[in-house]
Design an enzyme around this catalytic site. Structure first.
Site, mmCIF file in Angstrom:
data_model
loop_
_atom_site.group_PDB
_atom_site.id
_atom_site.type_symbol
_atom_site.label_atom_id
_atom_site.label_comp_id
_atom_site.label_asym_id
_atom_site.label_seq_id
_atom_site.Cartn_x
_atom_site.Cartn_y
_atom_site.Cartn_z
ATOM 1 N N ASP A 188 -87.826 -93.698 -23.574
ATOM 2 C CA ASP A 188 -86.198 -93.862 -24.333
ATOM 3 C C ASP A 188 -85.184 -93.805 -23.397
ATOM 4 O OD1 ASP A 188 -84.412 -93.701 -26.572
ATOM 5 O OD2 ASP A 188 -84.434 -91.432 -26.681
ATOM 6 N N HIS A 195 -71.713 -93.327 -26.276
ATOM 7 C CA HIS A 195 -72.371 -92.379 -26.751
ATOM 8 C C HIS A 195 -72.512 -91.272 -25.450
ATOM 9 C CE1 HIS A 195 -75.740 -89.584 -28.348
ATOM 10 N NE2 HIS A 195 -76.239 -90.032 -27.327
ATOM 11 N N GLU A 261 -80.783 -90.264 -34.602
ATOM 12 C CA GLU A 261 -80.123 -91.331 -33.672
ATOM 13 C C GLU A 261 -80.399 -92.524 -33.870
ATOM 14 O OE1 GLU A 261 -80.058 -88.510 -29.497
ATOM 15 O OE2 GLU A 261 -81.677 -89.939 -29.607
ATOM 16 N N GLU A 263 -80.904 -96.291 -32.992
ATOM 17 C CA GLU A 263 -81.334 -97.013 -32.035
ATOM 18 C C GLU A 263 -82.224 -98.218 -32.296
ATOM 19 O OE1 GLU A 263 -83.341 -94.740 -28.826
ATOM 20 O OE2 GLU A 263 -82.824 -92.810 -29.480
ATOM 21 N N ASP A 295 -84.456 -92.002 -33.700
ATOM 22 C CA ASP A 295 -85.147 -90.895 -32.533
ATOM 23 C C ASP A 295 -84.618 -89.665 -33.042
ATOM 24 O OD1 ASP A 295 -86.901 -90.266 -30.545
ATOM 25 O OD2 ASP A 295 -85.306 -90.169 -29.247
ATOM 26 N N ARG A 299 -81.046 -80.897 -32.267
ATOM 27 C CA ARG A 299 -80.085 -80.404 -30.877
ATOM 28 C C ARG A 299 -80.235 -79.233 -30.364
ATOM 29 N NH1 ARG A 299 -79.036 -85.444 -29.417
ATOM 30 N NH2 ARG A 299 -78.341 -86.691 -31.236
ATOM 31 N N GLN A 302 -83.083 -78.816 -28.179
ATOM 32 C CA GLN A 302 -82.900 -79.724 -27.025
ATOM 33 C C GLN A 302 -82.012 -79.089 -26.332
ATOM 34 O OE1 GLN A 302 -81.351 -83.331 -27.967
ATOM 35 N NE2 GLN A 302 -81.036 -84.120 -25.838
ATOM 36 N N LYS A 315 -87.144 -83.438 -29.377
ATOM 37 C CA LYS A 315 -87.226 -85.035 -29.214
ATOM 38 C C LYS A 315 -88.555 -85.585 -29.687
ATOM 39 C CE LYS A 315 -84.085 -87.264 -28.095
ATOM 40 N NZ LYS A 315 -82.988 -87.755 -28.603
ATOM 41 N N THR A 319 -90.496 -90.036 -34.172
ATOM 42 C CA THR A 319 -89.600 -91.327 -34.065
ATOM 43 C C THR A 319 -89.960 -92.315 -35.044
ATOM 44 O OG1 THR A 319 -89.640 -90.759 -31.464
ATOM 45 C CG2 THR A 319 -89.050 -92.796 -32.231
ATOM 46 N N GLU A 426 -72.066 -86.524 -32.982
ATOM 47 C CA GLU A 426 -70.901 -87.133 -32.609
ATOM 48 C C GLU A 426 -69.973 -87.355 -33.760
ATOM 49 O OE1 GLU A 426 -71.537 -90.771 -29.693
ATOM 50 O OE2 GLU A 426 -73.222 -90.251 -30.590
#
Length: 482
Positions: A188, A195, A261, A263, A295, A299, A302, A315, A319, A426
């Site tokens: 990844d 970002h 996420e 992606e 993904d 948080r 992490q 993470k 996925t 975000e």
């Protein structure tokens, strides 16, 4: 940003022999190459806007005898590959999407008689795409040409063979989509400047959000291929250690800051051996096609674990990818200029062809019990600072072997506007704002029962090239004994 009807991969045979010459130039951007008029530029211009190669392809792919709705994501210009099963045949097999149908390639494998495929028809009777992808670009190109011919309105071979047609066409509504590829390794990246700037502003210095290496290398980390799942697979809320109060001991429990996420990812087709880098001029020749990817990210887990070695349990629990692999040939008309890179990358990352993709992306969230999903983000893949070709060239520059089926993800795709951000951390700006998800619901992070739906489409002239959906619903965490 202009979109060029250009297939970078279609002229790589000439680029390969020219790569030392190309790498000796310091291109600031694709526009610089156009001004320099290198041999590569001339090769591009031969098939660029107004080029006869693209015109012939468009004319050949104008219509199909299979009914395709005008707004379909799967017209004859697309023809993405996937793997599916049906209630009447549980065997996993390779198919191509056309309209609302799937063309079962295991049934028509004998029709692939072109030079690169005649001796390899068995690859279409496999249960994954790996063997086909390993054949390389000549085989991929011939397969697409064969399929477009078989499905074109004026071709009788399959159209007028009622018995074969009945066996070969399967309604998508009756199929269960499976993982299309046996994924060996998963990497990844972290390639969106917007970002990276947003997260750097939140967690470090807003006046200097990017780490010094970010504009010099496509930053990445290794993920976990065993937890890659196909669209529609539920995702269990992960548990782990978090540290809700800085300076206090950690606690164990379910993640309270679960995030998506947005992606994309690409699959490596042509492998490379141990010890051999992939030159940037050849990188696109190794890329088979793309999928959408979520993904999922915890948080709070992490944040506690990522220093010093990066993401781990926050993470690797899930996925999700979309089931259809859209080939780079299908995406060729949507290749466009990437953002200008400043400073100029080192020579091994200077790309002699444009390789961004004008791909419109949408994220929606459907809370449990809601009648419909509410859109929370709209962005475009073309905003990515580092391209797929640069990601692959960097990954292999130290001699790391790339294997057929390896999956390389883009990293979160965020755009320049508040409504184009690719994650909830975000959109909610680290939980300080609420996100309207429709039907009277708001969120800061994902709740149990929420379904995240990612979609993507390229808009052509009179047709659309889509990926289908990448969706997953959040299930409650596993109960641990106290």
């Amino acid at each position: 940003m202009d979109t060029h009807p250009l297939s970078a991969v279609s002229f790589l045979s000439s680029l390969t022999s020219l790569s030392p010459h190309l790498l000796s130039h310091p291109p600031l951007s694709w526009h610089t190459h156009k001004q320099m008029k290198t041999p590569a530029t001339k090769a591009i211009e031969r098939i660029g806007p107004g080029g006869t190669a693209m015109k012939r392809a468009a004319e050949m792919a104008a219509s199909s005898w299979v009914h395709v709705d005008p707004d379909s994501l799967f017209p004859i210009q697309n023809l993405p590959f996937g793997v599916f099963s049906t209630p009447s045949n549980a065997h996993a097999r390779i198919g191509v999407a056309i309209g609302k149908q799937i063309l079962d390639l295991s049934v028509i494998s004998h029709l692939f008689t072109s030079p690169a495929l005649a001796a390899h028809q068995a690859v279409f009777r496999e249960s994954t795409l790996n063997a086909f992808m390993a054949l390389g670009r000549p085989a991929w190109r011939e397969a697409r040409e064969t399929l477009q011919k078989l499905l074109s309105a004026d071709e009788a071979t399959l159209r007028d063979d009622a018995a074969l047609r009945a066996k070969a066409l399967v309604p998508q509504a009756e199929a269960t989509m499976l993982l299309p590829v046996a994924i060996g390794d998963y990497t990844d990246f972290y390639s969106s400047k917007e970002h990276a700037t947003n997260l750097g502003s939140m967690f470090r210095d807003p006046s200097n959000p990017l780490l010094p290496n970010w504009v010099h290398i496509p930053v990445g980390y290794h993920g976990r291929s065993s937890s890659v799942v196909v669209s529609g697979t539920p995702v269990v809320r992960p548990s782990g250690q978090t540290c809700p109060v800085d300076g206090q001991p950690p606690v164990f429990g379910p993640s309270k800051l679960l995030d998506f996420e947005l992606e994309t990812a690409f699959f490596v087709g042509t492998p490379s051996p141990l010890g051999r880098p992939i030159p940037i001029a050849e990188a696109a020749d190794h890329i088979f096609g793309m999928v959408l990817l979520n993904d999922w990210s915890a948080r709070d887990i992490q944040k506690w674990e990522y220093v010093p070695l990066g993401p781990f349990l926050g993470k690797n629990f899930a996925t999700t990818i979309s089931p259809w692999v859209v080939t780079m040939e299908a995406l060729a008309p949507f290749i466009c200029d990437p953002p200008a890179q400043d400073p100029v990358p080192l020579p091994y990352l200077r790309t002699p062809y444009p390789y961004a993709v004008d791909l419109h992306l949408t994220v929606a969230i459907k809370p449990a019990g809601a009648s419909e999903a509410g859109v929370v983000s709209r962005t475009n893949f073309k905003h990515m600072y580092w391209t797929m070709a640069q990601q692959l060239a960097h990954h292999a520059v130290n001699g790391c072997p790339m294997r057929t089926g390896d999956m390389l993800a883009s990293g979160t795709i965020s755009g320049p506007t508040p409504d184009s951000l690719g994650s909830m951390i975000e959109l909610s700006w680290r939980g300080t704002k609420t996100i309207d998800v429709g039907s009277g619901h708001t969120r800061k992070f994902l709740q149990d029962g929420d379904e995240v739906v990612i979609s993507g489409v390229c808009e052509g002239k009179g047709y659309r090239v889509g990926f289908g959906e990448c969706r997953g619903v959040v299930l409650p965490p596993v109960a641990f004994p106290q």
